[in-house]
Write a protein that holds these residues in place. Structure first.
Motif, PDB file in Angstrom:
ATOM      1  N   LYS A   1       3.695  10.086  15.091  1.00  0.00           N
ATOM      2  CA  LYS A   1       4.396   8.991  14.416  1.00  0.00           C
ATOM      3  C   LYS A   1       5.888   9.022  14.767  1.00  0.00           C
ATOM      4  CE  LYS A   1       1.187   8.052  10.802  1.00  0.00           C
ATOM      5  NZ  LYS A   1       0.956   7.728   9.424  1.00  0.00           N
ATOM      6  N   LEU A   2       6.385  10.242  14.974  1.00  0.00           N
ATOM      7  CA  LEU A   2       7.788  10.354  15.402  1.00  0.00           C
ATOM      8  C   LEU A   2       7.951   9.680  16.771  1.00  0.00           C
ATOM      9  CD1 LEU A   2      10.676  11.556  15.153  1.00  0.00           C
ATOM     10  CD2 LEU A   2       9.799  13.612  16.239  1.00  0.00           C
ATOM     11  N   LEU A   3       6.945   9.941  17.655  1.00  0.00           N
ATOM     12  CA  LEU A   3       6.993   9.304  18.973  1.00  0.00           C
ATOM     13  C   LEU A   3       6.904   7.785  18.819  1.00  0.00           C
ATOM     14  CD1 LEU A   3       4.694  11.662  21.140  1.00  0.00           C
ATOM     15  CD2 LEU A   3       7.141  11.841  20.676  1.00  0.00           C
ATOM     16  N   GLY A   4       6.086   7.347  17.850  1.00  0.00           N
ATOM     17  CA  GLY A   4       5.939   5.909  17.554  1.00  0.00           C
ATOM     18  C   GLY A   4       7.279   5.317  17.139  1.00  0.00           C
ATOM     19  N   TYR A   5       7.989   6.075  16.307  1.00  0.00           N
ATOM     20  CA  TYR A   5       9.312   5.605  15.864  1.00  0.00           C
ATOM     21  C   TYR A   5      10.255   5.480  17.067  1.00  0.00           C
ATOM     22  CZ  TYR A   5      14.144   6.375  14.459  1.00  0.00           C
ATOM     23  OH  TYR A   5      15.502   6.300  14.365  1.00  0.00           O
TER      24      TYR A   5
ATOM     25  N   HIS B   1      17.743   7.889   6.397  1.00  0.00           N
ATOM     26  CA  HIS B   1      16.591   7.481   5.558  1.00  0.00           C
ATOM     27  C   HIS B   1      15.461   6.892   6.397  1.00  0.00           C
ATOM     28  CE1 HIS B   1      19.454   8.159   2.412  1.00  0.00           C
ATOM     29  NE2 HIS B   1      20.263   7.254   2.947  1.00  0.00           N
ATOM     30  N   ILE B   2      15.146   7.567   7.468  1.00  0.00           N
ATOM     31  CA  ILE B   2      14.050   7.089   8.328  1.00  0.00           C
ATOM     32  C   ILE B   2      12.778   7.838   7.955  1.00  0.00           C
ATOM     33  CG2 ILE B   2      13.201   6.948  10.719  1.00  0.00           C
ATOM     34  CD1 ILE B   2      16.385   6.923  11.358  1.00  0.00           C
ATOM     35  N   ASP B   3      11.769   7.081   7.527  1.00  0.00           N
ATOM     36  CA  ASP B   3      10.507   7.686   7.113  1.00  0.00           C
ATOM     37  C   ASP B   3       9.517   7.530   8.255  1.00  0.00           C
ATOM     38  OD1 ASP B   3       8.204   8.517   5.959  1.00  0.00           O
ATOM     39  OD2 ASP B   3       8.129   6.975   4.394  1.00  0.00           O
ATOM     40  N   ILE B   4       9.301   8.609   9.023  1.00  0.00           N
ATOM     41  CA  ILE B   4       8.466   8.463  10.229  1.00  0.00           C
ATOM     42  C   ILE B   4       7.006   8.145   9.894  1.00  0.00           C
ATOM     43  CG2 ILE B   4       9.875   9.751  11.901  1.00  0.00           C
ATOM     44  CD1 ILE B   4       8.157  12.186  11.369  1.00  0.00           C
ATOM     45  N   SER B   5       6.577   8.477   8.665  1.00  0.00           N
ATOM     46  CA  SER B   5       5.170   8.218   8.327  1.00  0.00           C
ATOM     47  C   SER B   5       4.866   6.705   8.333  1.00  0.00           C
ATOM     48  CB  SER B   5       4.831   8.851   6.983  1.00  0.00           C
ATOM     49  OG  SER B   5       5.564   8.209   5.972  1.00  0.00           O
ATOM     50  N   GLN B   6       5.926   5.915   8.295  1.00  0.00           N
ATOM     51  CA  GLN B   6       5.744   4.456   8.289  1.00  0.00           C
ATOM     52  C   GLN B   6       5.443   3.894   9.678  1.00  0.00           C
ATOM     53  OE1 GLN B   6       5.892   2.831   5.265  1.00  0.00           O
ATOM     54  NE2 GLN B   6       6.072   4.979   4.632  1.00  0.00           N
ATOM     55  N   TYR B   7       5.566   4.748  10.685  1.00  0.00           N
ATOM     56  CA  TYR B   7       5.423   4.228  12.052  1.00  0.00           C
ATOM     57  C   TYR B   7       4.030   4.511  12.623  1.00  0.00           C
ATOM     58  CZ  TYR B   7      10.379   3.330  11.839  1.00  0.00           C
ATOM     59  OH  TYR B   7      11.589   2.841  11.468  1.00  0.00           O
ATOM     60  N   GLU B   8       3.661   3.718  13.594  1.00  0.00           N
ATOM     61  CA  GLU B   8       2.344   3.908  14.215  1.00  0.00           C
ATOM     62  C   GLU B   8       2.371   5.097  15.158  1.00  0.00           C
ATOM     63  OE1 GLU B   8       0.508   0.634  16.125  1.00  0.00           O
ATOM     64  OE2 GLU B   8       0.733  -0.623  14.342  1.00  0.00           O
ATOM     65  N   GLU B   9       1.226   5.731  15.276  1.00  0.00           N
ATOM     66  CA  GLU B   9       1.164   6.892  16.178  1.00  0.00           C
ATOM     67  C   GLU B   9       1.286   6.440  17.629  1.00  0.00           C
ATOM     68  OE1 GLU B   9      -2.210   9.363  15.560  1.00  0.00           O
ATOM     69  OE2 GLU B   9      -1.393  10.181  13.694  1.00  0.00           O
ATOM     70  N   TYR B  10       1.902   7.319  18.445  1.00  0.00           N
ATOM     71  CA  TYR B  10       2.004   7.005  19.876  1.00  0.00           C
ATOM     72  C   TYR B  10       1.673   8.272  20.656  1.00  0.00           C
ATOM     73  CZ  TYR B  10       3.885   5.260  24.283  1.00  0.00           C
ATOM     74  OH  TYR B  10       4.012   4.867  25.591  1.00  0.00           O
ATOM     75  N   ASN B  11       0.957   8.129  21.737  1.00  0.00           N
ATOM     76  CA  ASN B  11       0.603   9.290  22.567  1.00  0.00           C
ATOM     77  C   ASN B  11       1.519   9.401  23.777  1.00  0.00           C
ATOM     78  OD1 ASN B  11      -1.452  11.034  21.699  1.00  0.00           O
ATOM     79  ND2 ASN B  11      -2.893   9.302  21.801  1.00  0.00           N
ATOM     80  N   PHE B  12       1.619  10.632  24.292  1.00  0.00           N
ATOM     81  CA  PHE B  12       2.465  10.837  25.473  1.00  0.00           C
ATOM     82  C   PHE B  12       2.010   9.960  26.639  1.00  0.00           C
ATOM     83  CE2 PHE B  12       3.057  14.974  23.276  1.00  0.00           C
ATOM     84  CZ  PHE B  12       4.442  14.924  23.164  1.00  0.00           C
TER      85      PHE B  12
END
Ligand code: ADP
Length: 698
Positions: A100-104, A225-236
């Motif tokens: 999700k961090l990668l998604g962000y 205040h960035i909530d990474i859980s709100q973002y979609e997952e992204y793969n390498f």
């Protein structure tokens, strides 16, 4: 050449000077202790620092901190710069929701995101190929930048043994640039402060431009205040890795190489407290042509990159080493079952040019500027540290942070530490201060006595004169006047000594130098007190083989010196004894005045101390003989201000000899530098009361 990048900083206000940073540092010169308003502070010497991060970790006062490129990375991204990212394998154990961090990151504009585990696979492939091709005896793995820093700066003899292969991060970036043709600047999400050195090293060619550590990344997310859980997952975006992800744990490189070289001797070593020491041992073994491990898998951090210097466990549930291992072990099983991993070396063989992934190291960043003091200089430093005996020079208590008094002396010599950071020095200073206070209080008791006695005598004589004024004969008046005069002069001498001492302390003292014949000067002074010595039934002899010795001095000060020494010789000499004043040249460059009595003598242990202010030998004796304990300290200062030295030889109950030695002026009687320095002070001669030699009362 290395660019010496300042990365680790000191918050001076928070630093309490506990020296923990020094004691945990592998490089003595990487910390500089200094004083702020008398308080010890320790700053980082960036040039010498290898960025192992240990000082930040051990500082209980949060006084050490570091900076990386996180702010710049986000600013550049925001300003529309095209950036791609590579992420260390330790990302997945530092961020539960790393996808999700990668998604962000994708969402805010990052172009490509590659897994450094993939670059680790490339680097293992390059290791194996290099070892087979170049027939290496023993190589030290190079992915840990603190280890590379250390070898380049402090053990350059091992540079030849550093693996000539780029780190997994740089291999990833090279692949992206050269093979995937990604032209963006690359940011590295890393667990390591020292990666900044690697990416700025000329031998990594600027493939990576930003070191964004997990810790600073977490702080950035939180602050914004960035909530990474709100973002979609992204793969390498890469083609997936084999066992390269294991690099992030201790022995990860060993695990990887063992797959391809089953019986190879691979030394695994990690942790600041072991790794750097090991390198010294390794170097010795190499020199002595001992059997060496084929590969040294060496890391600065005890628990590998997963718990690296730039990590934090804010976004993870795997906070213990076992939890992390468990996670990685599970993944290892999955990967082993994955056929694509096994094919990776074949793929690399076909598609990659090993030359692209080779690394060079800096041979010219050696730092060897710590000077070793000479024996004489050691002695001087130790003496200033209040360490005069062999034992006290080997206390090695480590309170200063170094393991030995010798290292502390070296660091003081090189301006890297200060005397007051030595606990033994401070202890002795406290004792000295205490004994000075004691002596001072004894001084006040004595000085009152010294002042009161002549004043009482003067008062009593005046009373007597008053009561018997009508019946006093001329002889009586003469006798009483003599007593009055003697006691006044005794007071004057005491007051003059006190004034001289305080003027010296205040710096208002300017000797009036003139070339004088010291022989006749001393003879006159000695003659002036013969009668007094005779009154005390003492025989005063002036003795010399010389008629004249010219010397640049202040005759007034020579008089003060002699009168004090002679006064003591009379005070502490023996009734019916002899006082001998002898003047001679011990060599061509000096003249010595000896004042010798055969009186009570001074105990050996006191002989060094009598020149200290307020020091008297033994209370019973000193009370019997009165005395303020300031005469000799004044004499010493007066001798030294004229470039001379004073020593004392004495035997209890046999007598005492004071030896005052002055350099004889040559070449037009030039003043020594010290003298000239003292001449800057203004003398105010009205402050002391001038008296004639013949008037002196003893
Ligand atoms: P004081 O006013 O006490 O004589 P000084 O500084 O001149 O002070 O001397 C310090 C101490 O050194 C004296 O108190 C005495 O104990 C000792 N001392 C100095 N000169 C002699 C000497 N010639 N013989 C024995 N003891 C001496």
């Amino acid at each position: 050449m290395h660019k010496f990048i300042e990365r680790i900083y000191l918050d001076e206000e928070k630093c309490v000077g506990c020296n923990k940073c020094i004691s945990n540092c592998q490089v003595p010169g990487a910390n500089i202790a200094y004083l702020v308003d008398g308080n010890n502070k320790i700053k980082v010497n960036s040039e010498k620092c290898i960025h192992c991060g240990k000082c930040i970790k051990v500082c209980d006062h949060d006084a050490r901190y570091y900076k990386d490129d996180t702010e710049r990375f986000f600013q550049d991204l925001e300003s529309g710069k095209k950036l791609s990212v590579i992420a260390a394998p330790s990302l997945m154990v530092n961020f539960n929701e790393y996808k999700k961090l990668l998604g962000y990151l994708k969402k805010i504009g990052v172009n490509f995101i590659y897994d450094v585990s993939f670059g680790a696979d490339i680097s293992i492939w390059a290791y194996i190929k290099t070892m087979k091709k170049d027939n290496f005896n023993s190589i030290i793995a190079g992915p840990c930048p603190s280890i590379v820093n250390y070898i380049e700066k402090y053990q350059p003899e091992l540079i030849e043994n550093l693996a000539p292969v780029q780190s997994p991060a740089i291999c990833t970036a090279i692949y992206m640039k050269k093979y995937a043709k990604i032209s963006d600047d690359i940011a590295f999400l890393s667990p390591c402060i020292a990666k900044t050195d690697e990416i700025n090293d000329e031998n990594t060619y600027g493939y990576v431009k930003y070191n964004v550590t997990f810790k600073k990344l977490s702080e950035y997310l939180e602050a914004n205040h960035i909530d990474i859980s709100q973002y979609e997952e992204y793969n390498f975006d890469d083609i997936s890795c084999n066992l390269g992800f294991l690099f992030s744990r201790p022995g990860g490189l060993k695990e990887n190489i063992s797959v391809y070289m089953k019986d190879a001797w691979i030394r695994q070593i990690n942790g600041t407290q072991y790794s750097y020491h090991y390198l010294k041992e390794y170097s010795e073994n190499l020199k002595n042509k001992k059997e060496m491990p084929l590969v040294v898998d060496i890391l600065n951090c005890s628990h590998g990159c997963n718990f690296g210097t730039g990590t934090c466990n804010k976004y993870t549930s795997s906070t213990t080493i076992d939890e992390v291992d468990y996670k990685l072990n599970k993944l290892k099983i999955v990967k082993k079952a994955d056929k694509c991993g096994e094919l990776s070396h074949n793929y690399f063989d076909k598609n990659l040019n090993i030359e692209d992934f080779k690394r060079l190291y800096n041979k010219n960043s050696i730092i060897d500027d710590i000077l070793e003091p000479s024996d004489k200089q050691y002695d001087e430093i130790f003496t200033k540290m209040n360490k005069r005996t062999k034992e006290s020079r080997n206390i090695n208590c480590s309170a200063c942070g170094y393991g030995s008094c010798k290292t502390m002396a070296i660091c003081i010599f090189n301006g890297l530490n200060v005397f007051s950071n030595c606990i033994d020095y401070n202890k002795k200073e406290v004792i000295n201060e205490h004994s000075l206070l004691e002596s001072r209080s004894e001084f006040f008791t004595n000085i009152s006595h010294e002042l009161r006695t002549p004043l009482n005598v003067i008062y009593s004589v005046l009373q007597l004169e008053n009561v018997y004024k009508d019946s006093l004969t001329a002889d009586d008046i003469l006798k009483y006047n003599k007593i009055l005069k003697q006691n006044c002069l005794r007071l004057i001498r005491l007051v003059n000594n006190i004034i001289d001492i305080s003027r010296m302390e205040a710096g208002f003292f300017k000797p009036l130098f003139k070339v004088e014949n010291i022989v006749s000067e001393v003879e006159n002074i000695a003659l002036s007190i013969t009668t007094y010595a005779e009154n005390k039934k003492m025989n005063l002899i002036f003795d010399t083989e010389m008629e004249e010795v010219y010397f640049n001095c202040d005759a007034n000060l020579i008089e003060r010196i002699m009168l004090n020494l002679l006064s003591n010789a009379v005070k502490y000499g023996k009734e019916n004894g002899t006082i001998r004043v002898y003047i001679y040249k011990p060599n061509a460059h000096n003249v010595t005045i000896s004042v010798k009595d055969n009186g009570i003598g001074i105990p050996e242990e006191m002989q060094k101390k009598i020149f200290n202010r307020f020091q008297k030998v033994d209370t019973s004796l000193s009370r019997k003989n009165e005395g303020s304990g300031i005469g000799l300290s004044l004499v010493k200062s007066l001798v030294e201000i004229q470039g001379g030295t004073i020593t004392c030889k004495s035997k209890l109950n046999e007598g005492t000899e004071f030896l005052v030695t002055f350099p004889i002026a040559s070449e037009g009687n030039k003043l020594s530098l010290d003298m000239e320095k003292h001449m800057l002070y203004e003398k105010n001669s009205t402050e002391t009361v001038d008296i004639e030699f013949s008037d002196i009362y003893w």
